[in-house]
Design a protein around this motif. Structure first.
Motif: not given
Length: 425
Positions: A273-289
């Motif tokens: 299993q692979v788990t990605l932990i992030e405090a906010n949203e992934i790729l937060s500095s990128f475009d919403d799309r």
């Protein structure tokens, strides 16, 4: 005829063989090697011979010699500059703890065997061939420990491997122009246990350690007698940080599981299993799309996305801010980068975030003949320019134009022309 041949062979065997030199560098005298690495003083005559045998041109340049450009670092910025430098005008000296450049966007692929390690590393001598063949250009496997802007010199210390090796050798380099391109280092935010138990993904040896750990856990999980809980722990790959590196590595791991683990490790395929932990949203500095697309693709490939903040890292588990404990067999830490201790120690104006402050021409305004490029630098607030993100795309060959010729105009009769074009402009 056979007996005559045997008598000649016997004569040759009785001849006293010549003494063999034990000097591993036949073009340098033995006293040069002893003066570098011996803790005992050598005689005065030998010391003078050692001084004469050292590589020329490391002191201040004199009239008739090419100006020396010292580059600290062998990352994207430093290598791009060295590649475009006109070595018929300048001597280039590179100081770095690694003798190659790493193509970091593809580093995650080497962790799972999609690419070999040699495919993402390029020797400095191939990027700038003059370092290997020109008499005044060098590469030194060392770290810069201090900068003396008054004397136009840098103090360096050689890199050694482990505790039982030779004592580091300290030396000084004089420069006409100094380029600081030391990059950045991973941020741990002072969380206990990160450096001891987590693996970063910045260098080739990081990728090698991840690959070794991943394959080892796959093998151990298939040993008879391993409990189901231990098997799930060994095969739980946790990635902390939802930036570009964390997302890319999670995607590579999921592809590895789908394409390779299901075929080669069929007995344990249901436990990995692979788990990605992030405090906010992934790729937060990128475009919403792009962020929504990445979330959709990772979820579709089986990556579990968890929102949380890591508070403590233990040898086999991590503790989140809500008190939950997440066991792991492989922990990859990718929570962003920040200035290195050496950059923090420099007594120069700093840009927001602690980087070396530079003007629009990449000059460090507080000192003379010193420039900073790459992740270790940032525009001062007085320039009105925004600090660039720590991404290699901003230093691609198409978007970077560097020329040191205007820097050597000491008369000040003309302003330096633009040397750095950015995607943001």
């Amino acid at each position: 005829m056979t007996m005559a041949w045997f008598r000649n062979l016997k004569k040759l065997s009785l001849t006293k063989p010549p003494l063999r030199s034990t000097n591993p560098h036949p073009f340098l005298p033995s006293t040069f090697l002893l003066s570098h690495f011996s803790s005992h003083p050598i005689p005065d005559a030998a010391a003078e011979a050692a001084e004469l045998s050292r590589p020329p041109g490391l002191g201040p340049t004199v009239s008739g010699e090419k100006p020396r450009v010292v580059v600290l670092g062998s990352g994207w910025a430093g290598c791009r500059l060295m590649k475009g430098l006109d070595t018929s005008i300048y001597d280039v000296v590179c100081v770095s703890p690694r003798n190659h450049m790493v193509f970091t966007p593809l580093l995650a692929s080497t962790c799972v065997g999609t690419l070999e390690f040699r495919s993402v590393a390029e020797p400095i001598g191939r990027i700038q061939p003059s370092i290997s063949r020109e008499p005044g250009s060098y590469f030194f496997l060392a770290n810069c420990t201090s900068v003396n802007t008054d004397e136009h010199s840098v103090q360096c210390e050689t890199v050694t491997d482990g505790l039982n090796t030779l004592k580091p050798w300290r030396f000084k380099l004089s420069y006409d122009k100094l380029i600081i391109a030391l990059g950045s280092q991973p941020l741990t935010f002072g969380i206990h246990g990160v450096k001891e138990h987590a693996i970063f993904l910045r260098e080739v040896y990081h990728a090698q350690e991840i690959r070794r750990k991943l394959l080892l856990n796959l093998m151990l999980s298939d040993v008879p007698g391993i409990s189901v809980e231990e098997k799930r722990r060994l095969l739980h790959c946790v990635v902390v940080g939802g930036g570009p590196t964390g997302v890319e590595f999670s995607g590579e791991l999921s592809d590895f599981i789908i394409k390779d683990v299901t075929q080669r490790y069929a007995h344990v395929k249901d436990y990995i299993q692979v788990t990605l932990i992030e405090a906010n949203e992934i790729l937060s500095s990128f475009d919403d799309r792009l962020r929504h697309y990445a979330t959709k693709q990772l979820t579709k490939s089986g990556v579990q996305l968890v929102r949380g903040i890591v508070k403590d890292v233990k040898p086999q588990s991590i503790i989140l801010n809500d008190g939950s404990e997440v066991p792991y067999g492989l922990l990859v830490w990718s929570t962003g980068v920040g200035p290195s201790p050496f950059v923090n120690s420099l007594e120069v104006p700093k840009s927001p975030g602690g980087r070396i402050g530079i003007d629009e021409w990449l000059r460090v305004p507080a000192v003379e003949d010193v420039f900073a490029i790459g992740d270790c630098s940032g525009f001062l607030e007085s320039t009105g320019k925004q600090v660039l993100p720590a991404l290699a795309q901003f230093l691609s060959p198409r978007d970077v134009k560097i020329s040191l010729q205007p820097f050597l105009d000491t008369e000040g009769s003309r302003a330096p022309r633009q040397i750095f074009s950015r995607l943001a402009e």
